[in-house]
Design a protein around this motif. Structure first.
Motif, mmCIF file in Angstrom:
data_model
loop_
_atom_site.group_PDB
_atom_site.id
_atom_site.type_symbol
_atom_site.label_atom_id
_atom_site.label_comp_id
_atom_site.label_asym_id
_atom_site.label_seq_id
_atom_site.Cartn_x
_atom_site.Cartn_y
_atom_site.Cartn_z
ATOM 1 N N PRO A 88 33.661 40.603 42.360
ATOM 2 C CA PRO A 88 33.878 40.295 40.935
ATOM 3 C C PRO A 88 34.024 38.796 40.699
ATOM 4 O O PRO A 88 34.807 38.123 41.375
ATOM 5 C CB PRO A 88 35.182 41.033 40.604
ATOM 6 N N GLY A 89 33.254 38.280 39.759
ATOM 7 C CA GLY A 89 33.371 36.876 39.383
ATOM 8 C C GLY A 89 32.562 35.914 40.219
ATOM 9 O O GLY A 89 32.525 34.720 39.910
ATOM 10 N N VAL A 90 31.931 36.392 41.304
ATOM 11 C CA VAL A 90 31.151 35.509 42.170
ATOM 12 C C VAL A 90 29.683 35.571 41.744
ATOM 13 O O VAL A 90 29.008 36.571 41.956
ATOM 14 C CB VAL A 90 31.283 35.894 43.656
ATOM 15 N N GLY A 91 29.216 34.489 41.126
ATOM 16 C CA GLY A 91 27.827 34.395 40.716
ATOM 17 C C GLY A 91 27.004 33.633 41.745
ATOM 18 O O GLY A 91 27.510 33.205 42.790
ATOM 19 N N THR A 133 36.692 29.055 39.411
ATOM 20 C CA THR A 133 35.859 29.782 38.452
ATOM 21 C C THR A 133 35.962 31.289 38.663
ATOM 22 O O THR A 133 36.047 32.062 37.706
ATOM 23 C CB THR A 133 34.388 29.341 38.590
ATOM 24 N N VAL A 134 35.975 31.718 39.920
ATOM 25 C CA VAL A 134 36.100 33.141 40.227
ATOM 26 C C VAL A 134 37.444 33.670 39.740
ATOM 27 O O VAL A 134 37.523 34.744 39.131
ATOM 28 C CB VAL A 134 35.932 33.390 41.739
ATOM 29 N N VAL A 135 38.513 32.906 39.983
ATOM 30 C CA VAL A 135 39.852 33.338 39.561
ATOM 31 C C VAL A 135 39.937 33.422 38.039
ATOM 32 O O VAL A 135 40.513 34.375 37.488
ATOM 33 C CB VAL A 135 40.925 32.387 40.124
ATOM 34 N N HIS A 168 38.844 39.576 33.250
ATOM 35 C CA HIS A 168 38.060 40.808 33.253
ATOM 36 C C HIS A 168 38.439 41.827 34.326
ATOM 37 O O HIS A 168 37.991 42.966 34.244
ATOM 38 C CB HIS A 168 36.570 40.460 33.423
ATOM 39 N N ASP A 169 39.223 41.446 35.327
ATOM 40 C CA ASP A 169 39.518 42.360 36.429
ATOM 41 C C ASP A 169 40.900 42.986 36.231
ATOM 42 O O ASP A 169 41.910 42.275 36.256
ATOM 43 C CB ASP A 169 39.466 41.596 37.756
ATOM 44 N N PRO A 170 40.987 44.304 36.054
ATOM 45 C CA PRO A 170 42.298 44.946 35.819
ATOM 46 C C PRO A 170 43.280 44.718 36.960
ATOM 47 O O PRO A 170 44.474 44.517 36.721
ATOM 48 C CB PRO A 170 41.932 46.429 35.682
#
Length: 349
Positions: A235-238, A296-298, A304-306
């Motif tokens: 999640p969050g890693v583009g 950026t990932v955090v 967005h991450d529950p």
């Protein structure tokens, strides 16, 4: 320590046209020999011959700037079975107190390796080097686009009334399309003509930089999918963040542990206590582009991450500040992504 495993360390201070070598005895730290060689194929060969003569035993190379001026030498030595370590630049305080010249810097590189202050093995792999270059080019294109957009909006603020009223309320895409089609007018004043020309030039520059960045991002994504596709599932890693992680980590063995990776990323906790206050803060050193990728990932996960939201709420309920909770998240993320890279199938170079 490295000194227990080697007979010699060859320190190298690298420059554009010349590299300076110093052979240091691992047991005593004594300087045994020095030499300067050219920063070319002939110089690399001469450097290896010099080491074979002056350091005939178990040896390692400590190369300052192995990712820049020393990249060619590092590749040459690695291809011939030599152990190459990457060391950082000499600290400013050290240079000020003890002087600076190329032979001294070469000796310091060798002694830093013996003291265990080396970063790790240099980056390797054709695809990893390709990723590094693509990231540099994309960052440049993004910077050009951002700067030109700021300049364009600044020009609109001071533009003649008719042009300003027409352009200032347009959204970004329509604004760029309109500005790129501005034409000269025979009845216009000098400042009106200059404003039109500048707006058209800036708009076309922004459009070109946008297309360039998009093309580079597609190429980066292809390399990331070939090297570490599991990163993209996080999640969050583009693609850009994953590419920065791969470039910094490079290959198994370059960064010796997840704690060293956290330090490299600037997310290792440092004591910041005083009196009755007991706390930690993040390191402000390390690879700032890698730090930015983790940040950026955090930020994405916080929104967005529950699971991340629940973790932050739990830490705040325990008395931590939101900033401290984020610091803990960054440290966890560095550990998790490092283990993911270490434990996946061997990456294709």
């Amino acid at each position: 320590m490295l000194a227990d495993e080697l007979d010699y360390v060859v320190g190298v201070d690298t420059h554009r046209d010349e590299h300076v070598l110093a052979v240091v005895a691992a047991a005593t730290g004594a300087v045994l020999a020095r030499r300067a060689v050219g920063a070319n194929a002939g110089g690399y060969s001469a450097a290896l011959r010099f080491a074979e003569e002056a350091a005939d035993g178990t040896r390692s190379w400590a190369v300052e700037g192995a990712g820049h001026y020393g990249a060619g030498l590092a590749r040459y030595l690695a291809s011939r079975g030599e152990t190459v370590l990457e060391v950082g630049r000499t600290l400013r305080n050290e240079r000020r107190l003890r002087g600076k010249d190329d032979p001294l810097d070469a000796v310091r590189a060798a002694r830093a390796a013996l003291a265990g202050e080396t970063l790790a093995l240099p980056r390797s792999g054709q695809r990893r080097e390709a990723l590094r270059l693509l990231l540099i080019a994309r960052r440049s294109a993004v910077d050009v686009r951002r700067e030109a957009l700021v300049q364009l909006r600044s020009v609109i603020v001071t533009a003649p009334d008719r042009i300003r009223e027409e352009l200032r309320r347009l959204p970004a895409q329509r604004l760029l399309k309109r500005c790129s089609r501005l034409r000269r007018s025979g009845s216009a004043t000098a400042d009106d003509l200059a404003t039109r020309l500048v707006l058209r030039s800036l708009a076309r520059r922004i459009e070109a930089a946008t297309l360039e960045a998009a093309e580079l991002e597609r190429e980066i994504l292809a390399h990331v999918r070939a090297l570490a596709p599991r990163l993209l599932e996080e999640p969050g890693v583009g693609p850009i963040g994953a590419a920065q992680l791969i470039v910094a980590w490079s290959h198994p063995g370059r960064v010796r542990s997840e704690a060293a990776f956290a330090r490299l990323a600037g997310v290792a906790p440092l004591p910041a206590s005083s009196g009755q206050t007991s706390r930690h803060r993040l390191s402000r050193g390390g690879d700032r582009q890698l730090n930015r990728a983790l940040h950026t990932v955090v930020l994405h996960r916080r929104q967005h991450d529950p699971a991340t939201k629940a973790y932050i709420a739990k830490r705040i309920a325990e008395g931590k500040s939101r900033r401290d909770a984020t610091r803990l998240l960054k440290r966890y993320l560095a550990r998790h992504l490092y283990r993911l890279l270490q434990n996946q199938e061997p990456l294709r170079a």
